[in-house]
Scaffold this motif. Structure first.
Motif, PDB file in Angstrom:
ATOM      1  N   ARG A  54       0.824  -1.275  -0.041  1.00  0.00           N
ATOM      2  CA  ARG A  54       0.055  -0.121  -0.077  1.00  0.00           C
ATOM      3  C   ARG A  54       0.875   1.476   0.001  1.00  0.00           C
ATOM      4  NH1 ARG A  54      -2.155  -0.302   4.730  1.00  0.00           N
ATOM      5  NH2 ARG A  54      -4.064  -1.520   3.969  1.00  0.00           N
ATOM      6  N   GLU A  55       1.967   1.446   0.816  1.00  0.00           N
ATOM      7  CA  GLU A  55       2.580   2.545   0.888  1.00  0.00           C
ATOM      8  C   GLU A  55       3.822   2.727   0.235  1.00  0.00           C
ATOM      9  OE1 GLU A  55       3.385   2.539   5.217  1.00  0.00           O
ATOM     10  OE2 GLU A  55       1.130   2.365   5.739  1.00  0.00           O
ATOM     11  N   HIS A  98       2.354   1.198  -3.904  1.00  0.00           N
ATOM     12  CA  HIS A  98       1.286   2.080  -4.120  1.00  0.00           C
ATOM     13  C   HIS A  98       0.127   1.331  -5.029  1.00  0.00           C
ATOM     14  CE1 HIS A  98       3.455   5.335  -2.555  1.00  0.00           C
ATOM     15  NE2 HIS A  98       4.462   5.033  -3.423  1.00  0.00           N
TER      16      HIS A  98
END
Length: 217
Positions: free
Chosen positions: A197-198, A201
């Motif tokens: 997620r971080e 992306h």
């Protein structure tokens, strides 16, 4: 009978002036510092200067360029195209990081369609597959992932993404497990939802599919 006077041996070394004065030693005649010797050296040097051709200016020498004008133009054209493709790829990734997957898809698609002759266009295909998955075209996204997993075999991101999609959309847990094993052997980070997620992306829909796969839900 009176004794015969024998002249000194030095009188027989070289012809001498009258009265048998001390002869000029041979080493004196060969002395480089004598005027005759200096004159000979000067004359020889002058002759060499006259005979030797004048130096040629280096600017007048012909030059050889191994690269032809056509090759130089072709190289400049390739460099320009590489710069354009990299710029589009970076813009697509920037939009992906911002969560704008529809616009990211446009940039990734430009790289795939217009610069497919470059090897790094396969990385644009990975981004395009992730964006397609998010905007709703999951079948095409999975087809893209399967194709790229062959051309980029050993690239962990595409194997992890394909594992998530195969499990959630194709209901193929064994195929998904094989793909995820490849991904995590190369990069164990893909077991961490926060990482995809971080750092990577990923779009929310693919993150959800990966979560379902990891938890076998």
């Amino acid at each position: 009978m009176g004794a015969c006077k024998v002249p000194p041996i030095s009188c027989f070394l070289l012809p001498t002036p009258p009265n048998c004065k001390t002869p000029i030693p041979i080493r004196q005649k060969l002395n480089p510092s004598s005027p005759n010797r200096r004159g000979l050296l000067i004359s020889t040097s002058s002759l060499l200067v006259v005979l030797l051709p004048p130096p040629t200016s280096s600017s007048a020498l012909p030059t050889f360029d191994p690269v032809s004008p056509n090759e130089r133009d072709a190289s400049a054209d390739v460099s320009q195209r590489v710069s354009e493709a990299v710029s589009l790829l970076e813009k697509g990734r920037e939009l992906q990081a911002q969560g704008d997957f529809e616009r990211a898809l446009q940039y990734f698609t430009q790289v795939v369609n217009n610069y497919k002759d470059f090897a790094f266009s396969d990385y644009a295909r990975v981004g395009r597959a992730l964006a397609l998955y998010e905007v709703g075209d999951r079948q095409e996204a999975i087809a893209e992932m399967e194709d790229v997993s062959i051309s980029l075999k050993g690239y962990p991101e595409v194997h992890a993404a394909l594992a998530a999609a195969l499990y959630a959309d194709k209901h193929a847990p064994l195929l998904a497990e094989n793909q995820f094993t490849i991904a995590t052997l190369l990069d164990p980070h893909y077991t961490d939802i926060a990482y995809v997620r971080e750092t990577k992306h990923w779009p929310p829909s693919l993150i959800s599919s990966l979560q379902h796969f990891i938890t076998l839900s």
